[in-house]
Each structure stands twice: as structure tokens, then as C-alpha cells.
Write a protein that holds these residues in place. Structure first.
Motif, PDB file in Angstrom:
ATOM      1  N   TRP A 105      -2.339 -23.240  27.452  1.00  0.00           N
ATOM      2  CA  TRP A 105      -1.250 -23.895  27.395  1.00  0.00           C
ATOM      3  C   TRP A 105      -1.090 -24.093  28.941  1.00  0.00           C
ATOM      4  CZ3 TRP A 105       3.596 -22.008  24.266  1.00  0.00           C
ATOM      5  CH2 TRP A 105       4.433 -22.837  24.024  1.00  0.00           C
ATOM      6  N   TYR A 106      -1.139 -23.407  29.875  1.00  0.00           N
ATOM      7  CA  TYR A 106      -0.616 -23.773  31.379  1.00  0.00           C
ATOM      8  C   TYR A 106      -1.839 -24.925  31.483  1.00  0.00           C
ATOM      9  CZ  TYR A 106      -2.581 -22.732  36.160  1.00  0.00           C
ATOM     10  OH  TYR A 106      -2.905 -22.982  37.312  1.00  0.00           O
ATOM     11  N   VAL A 107      -3.408 -24.826  31.203  1.00  0.00           N
ATOM     12  CA  VAL A 107      -4.278 -25.651  31.637  1.00  0.00           C
ATOM     13  C   VAL A 107      -4.077 -27.102  31.106  1.00  0.00           C
ATOM     14  CG1 VAL A 107      -6.611 -26.306  31.678  1.00  0.00           C
ATOM     15  CG2 VAL A 107      -6.018 -24.032  32.039  1.00  0.00           C
ATOM     16  N   ALA A 108      -3.555 -27.159  29.830  1.00  0.00           N
ATOM     17  CA  ALA A 108      -3.200 -28.367  28.943  1.00  0.00           C
ATOM     18  C   ALA A 108      -2.191 -29.059  29.897  1.00  0.00           C
ATOM     19  CB  ALA A 108      -2.760 -27.755  27.667  1.00  0.00           C
ATOM     20  N   VAL A 147       9.511 -18.369  34.346  1.00  0.00           N
ATOM     21  CA  VAL A 147       8.393 -19.178  35.082  1.00  0.00           C
ATOM     22  C   VAL A 147       7.446 -19.852  34.047  1.00  0.00           C
ATOM     23  CG1 VAL A 147       6.410 -18.943  36.574  1.00  0.00           C
ATOM     24  CG2 VAL A 147       8.628 -17.778  37.183  1.00  0.00           C
ATOM     25  N   PHE A 148       6.849 -18.909  32.953  1.00  0.00           N
ATOM     26  CA  PHE A 148       6.094 -19.554  32.016  1.00  0.00           C
ATOM     27  C   PHE A 148       6.769 -20.403  31.145  1.00  0.00           C
ATOM     28  CE2 PHE A 148       3.738 -20.150  28.099  1.00  0.00           C
ATOM     29  CZ  PHE A 148       2.607 -20.383  28.551  1.00  0.00           C
ATOM     30  N   LYS A 149       8.137 -20.136  30.932  1.00  0.00           N
ATOM     31  CA  LYS A 149       8.871 -21.300  29.992  1.00  0.00           C
ATOM     32  C   LYS A 149       8.714 -22.572  30.594  1.00  0.00           C
ATOM     33  CE  LYS A 149      11.853 -17.996  27.587  1.00  0.00           C
ATOM     34  NZ  LYS A 149      13.274 -17.627  27.156  1.00  0.00           N
ATOM     35  N   GLU A 150       9.157 -22.500  31.841  1.00  0.00           N
ATOM     36  CA  GLU A 150       9.293 -23.836  32.595  1.00  0.00           C
ATOM     37  C   GLU A 150       7.610 -24.494  32.633  1.00  0.00           C
ATOM     38  OE1 GLU A 150      10.213 -23.265  36.696  1.00  0.00           O
ATOM     39  OE2 GLU A 150      12.283 -22.404  36.064  1.00  0.00           O
ATOM     40  N   VAL A 151       6.641 -23.737  32.612  1.00  0.00           N
ATOM     41  CA  VAL A 151       5.125 -24.266  32.450  1.00  0.00           C
ATOM     42  C   VAL A 151       5.345 -24.900  30.929  1.00  0.00           C
ATOM     43  CG1 VAL A 151       2.789 -23.748  32.217  1.00  0.00           C
ATOM     44  CG2 VAL A 151       4.022 -22.766  34.201  1.00  0.00           C
ATOM     45  N   ALA A 152       5.573 -24.191  30.113  1.00  0.00           N
ATOM     46  CA  ALA A 152       5.268 -24.578  28.672  1.00  0.00           C
ATOM     47  C   ALA A 152       6.330 -25.940  28.392  1.00  0.00           C
ATOM     48  CB  ALA A 152       5.812 -23.428  27.671  1.00  0.00           C
ATOM     49  N   ASN A 153       7.695 -26.170  29.099  1.00  0.00           N
ATOM     50  CA  ASN A 153       8.437 -27.134  28.863  1.00  0.00           C
ATOM     51  C   ASN A 153       7.693 -28.481  29.566  1.00  0.00           C
ATOM     52  OD1 ASN A 153      10.937 -28.342  28.025  1.00  0.00           O
ATOM     53  ND2 ASN A 153      11.545 -28.170  30.207  1.00  0.00           N
ATOM     54  N   LYS A 154       7.199 -28.138  30.711  1.00  0.00           N
ATOM     55  CA  LYS A 154       6.810 -29.251  31.316  1.00  0.00           C
ATOM     56  C   LYS A 154       5.662 -29.838  30.508  1.00  0.00           C
ATOM     57  CE  LYS A 154       8.150 -28.032  35.894  1.00  0.00           C
ATOM     58  NZ  LYS A 154       7.595 -27.437  37.304  1.00  0.00           N
ATOM     59  N   ALA A 155       4.770 -29.051  30.073  1.00  0.00           N
ATOM     60  CA  ALA A 155       3.512 -29.526  29.391  1.00  0.00           C
ATOM     61  C   ALA A 155       3.977 -30.256  28.170  1.00  0.00           C
ATOM     62  CB  ALA A 155       2.633 -28.290  28.769  1.00  0.00           C
TER      63      ALA A 155
END
Length: 360
Positions: free
Chosen positions: A244-247, A46-54
Motif C-alpha cells: 500500500w505504501y509503495v503504491a 502514521v500509516f493511516k496518513e500513508v493510506a489516505n494519501k494513496a
């Protein structure tokens, strides 16, 4: 809606209300997983997807090619003052640093502990109100790098030239990244802390040529090596997942609101409101070369300096917050980053006009 003041803080700075509301709505239960985004592992899919999208979003936003690595680091811009010479000073006989403001001076102080520093230009004698053209900078031959800060928040001055050096260019864009159009391909290494234009404090964006990172000092511990962070996808150690999520949300917000081109137009228009008032006034003063004035941080003083305390007190009562200049220079400073609404700037302008009428 809860009360929101006119927040002119230099950083951490104001964020779009819609971003804050989105974070609030997701904080308890992120997309139905039953946990907050700040409660799950950075290794979780789930977080890897957040990071990748950013990363995808920021690459699109700044047109970053695959020749560059994008790293989400910790330690703020200040850590880069040391990491840059630690990683790359070995590439030449000396390292060139431009002394164009308070943050440049801090970078020079830290780098001087690590490598041989050549101050290639300095505007200290004019109190950082006018910067020499890059063509006049005294760059040493066989040098490793040239470092400068593109926008100095404390002095409210910026560099508009693009680098054309034979040595690698390292540029601190902490307070101006996403506020003005840049051609990333003309820079070797860009870094910016998040708390001005793309989120809360605690995360730093690094955009660097892969070929340069491959030349990082191999004798350093991995945690201090840029190439090690790049090779591990910014997850060499546990990253600042919340930042990272907010960015990522901020990058999406930029893309949905006209991108960097739109932000630059707005930044010029917003700061022009105050510069026009100041230039027509015999009450307020801005000492910076008009061609080099920041489009993010407007600094000014009152000719009768005894009125500055009164100005700040009355501004506070009018919900115009955090306008006190940096402790090292005094006066006033309005930091106007991308999330600052035009209405807030016009409210400040109107307040300044009325204050001059009442006390001028």
C-alpha cells in the motif's frame, strides 16, 4: 549506481529507480519515527496518513468520483475470479464471461465452480489473436454481470472498446491500468493487481461503484464481502502495508510525470518500436490483430523456431532479461510497463535487428 539490467518481466515488474531509492532511504526509519513503515500497526495514525494519501492520489490520477469506493485488497487478481461471482452472481440468472485469453480462461474456470457461466465470446479457436467486437458478444438477458480482461499479458492482445452493457461490467485491468486513458464512470467494477504498474506483488486495487457494492451477497463471511472491506476502509483485517505504501509512491510518481495521458503516449511509442521492426521483418512474427495489439506486452516468435533458444541466450548476455514467453505459448514476450525506460526498449530493438542480420 548499482547495476540495473533491462527488465522485461511480465510481473512482478521493473519499478522506477527513484521509487526504489526512496523506499530504501525510508525503510529503516520512516520520516523520523524511529521505526520502519513495515514495523508499525496499520491502525497507527502514521500509516493511516500513508493510506489516505494513496487513495487521494489514485482518485486524482484516474478522476474517480465519490460514487466509487477504492479498496486495497489482498489475494491478487486471481482471488477476484472467485470473489466476483460469490458476491454478485445472485443478481441475475447467469454471469457472462468473455474468453479472450489465458487469464480470461482462468477466470471462467473459477467462476464455473460458483455460478452459471455464459461464455459470451471466445477467441480460443484463433489462439486468442483476434477478439470479436463487443457489439457481437452474446450477452444473456437478465444476467448478473459481464466480465472480461482488458489486456491479456500472455497473448499480447487488448480490448479497446468501452462497456455498454445492461448488466454490470467487471473488468480485469491488472496489466494496463495507468497505461491508457479510461473513463472510470463507464465501468462498474475495475480491479488490478499491483505488480505490473504500481508496486510489488501482494496488493490489489478495486474501484467499484458504491451502489453495486451495497448489493454484495449478504450471506458471505465478511472477509469475502467487498462491501465489508469498503466499509472498513480496506482495514477489515491487517492489510499489506508495504504494498500500500509503495503504491502510494507510484501514484505520486505518475502525477509528477504527466499522469495517465503521458503514460499512454509513452506506451504506444515504446511498443511501436518493436511492432514496426517485426512488421517489416520476414524473420520475426507477431500473430495478433494489429488493431488489438497490446501496448504493454509485445509477443513474438522467430520463423525458424530453433533460433529462439539462441535468441534468449544471447539476450541474457546483453542484460536483456526475462524475455521468454509464457510457458503455455512459448516464443518471446517483452513486457513494457510504465516504469520501463525508452532506452531499454530501443536497446532491445537494436539487439533484435542485429540478431536478424546475424541469423536471418
Amino acid at each position: 549506481m548499482k547495476k540495473r539490467v533491462h527488465n522485461f518481466s511480465a510481473g512482478p515488474a521493473t519499478l522506477p529507480v527513484e521509487i526504489l531509492e526512496a523506499v530504501e532511504s525510508e525503510l529503516y526509519d520512516y520520516e523520523g519515527i524511529g521505526s520502519s513503515i513495515i514495523e508499525i500497526s496499520h491502525r497507527d495514525q502514521v500509516f493511516k496518513e500513508v493510506a489516505n494519501k494513496a487513495e487521494i492520489a489514485v482518485r486524482k490520477l484516474l478522476s474517480i468520483s465519490e460514487d466509487y469506493d477504492v479498496i486495497f485488497m489482498q489475494g491478487g487478481a486471481t482471488l477476484q475470479f472467485s470473489l466476483i461471482p460469490m458476491n454478485f452472481a445472485h443478481l441475475g440468472d447467469t454471469s457472462n464471461f468473455a474468453d479472450v485469453g489465458s487469464w480470461s480462461a482462468k477466470a471462467i474456470k473459477e467462476a464455473s465452480k460458483i455460478c452459471n457461466v455464459n461464455t459470451c465470446t471466445s477467441s480460443k479457436e484463433n489462439n486468442y489473436t483476434n477478439i470479436d467486437r463487443m457489439s457481437d458478444w452474446k450477452i444473456k438477458e437478465n444476467s448478473a454481470l459481464v466480465h472480461y480482461c482488458k489486456n491479456e499479458t500472455i497473448q499480447g492482445i487488448r480490448i479497446t472498446d468501452e462497456p455498454k452493457f445492461s448488466s454490470y461490467s467487471f473488468v480485469d485491468m491488472s496489466s494496463c491500468l495507468f497505461s491508457e486513458n479510461i473513463d472510470v464512470n463507464k465501468y462498474d467494477f475495475i480491479y488490478a493487481c499491483a505488480q505490473k504498474n504500481f508496486g510489488p506483488s501482494g496488493i490489489t486495487l478495486v474501484i467499484a461503484k458504491k451502489a453495486l457494492l451495497e448489493r454484495s451477497n449478504p450471506d458471505l463471511p465478511n472477509i469475502l464481502k467487498y462491501d465489508a472491506h469498503a466499509n472498513e476502509g480496506s482495514m477489515l483485517n491487517t492489510p499489506n502495508t508495504f504494498g500500500w505504501y509503495v503504491a502510494g509512491k507510484m501514484f505520486d510518481w505518475y502525477l509528477a510525470n504527466g499522469g495517465v495521458a503521458k503514460m499512454e503516449k509513452q506506451s504506444v511509442a515504446k511498443t511501436a518500436m518493436l511492432y514496426d521492426l517485426i512488421d517489416k521483418s520476414d524473420f520475426y512474427v507477431n500473430p495478433v490483430n494489429p488493431e488489438q495489439r497490446s501496448i504493454n506486452n509485445v509477443v513474438f516468435t522467430i520463423i525458424n523456431s530453433e533460433l529462439e533458444k539462441v535468441f534468449l541466450e544471447e539476450a541474457e548476455k546483453a542484460d536483456l532479461k526475462y524475455l521468454k514467453g509464457h510457458r503455455s505459448v512459448g516464443g518471446m514476450r517483452a513486457s513494457i510497463y510504465n516504469s520501463m525506460k525508452m532506452e531499454s526498449v530501443s536497446t532491445l530493438r537494436d539487439f533484435m535487428e542485429n540478431f536478424e542480420k546475424n541469423y536471418g
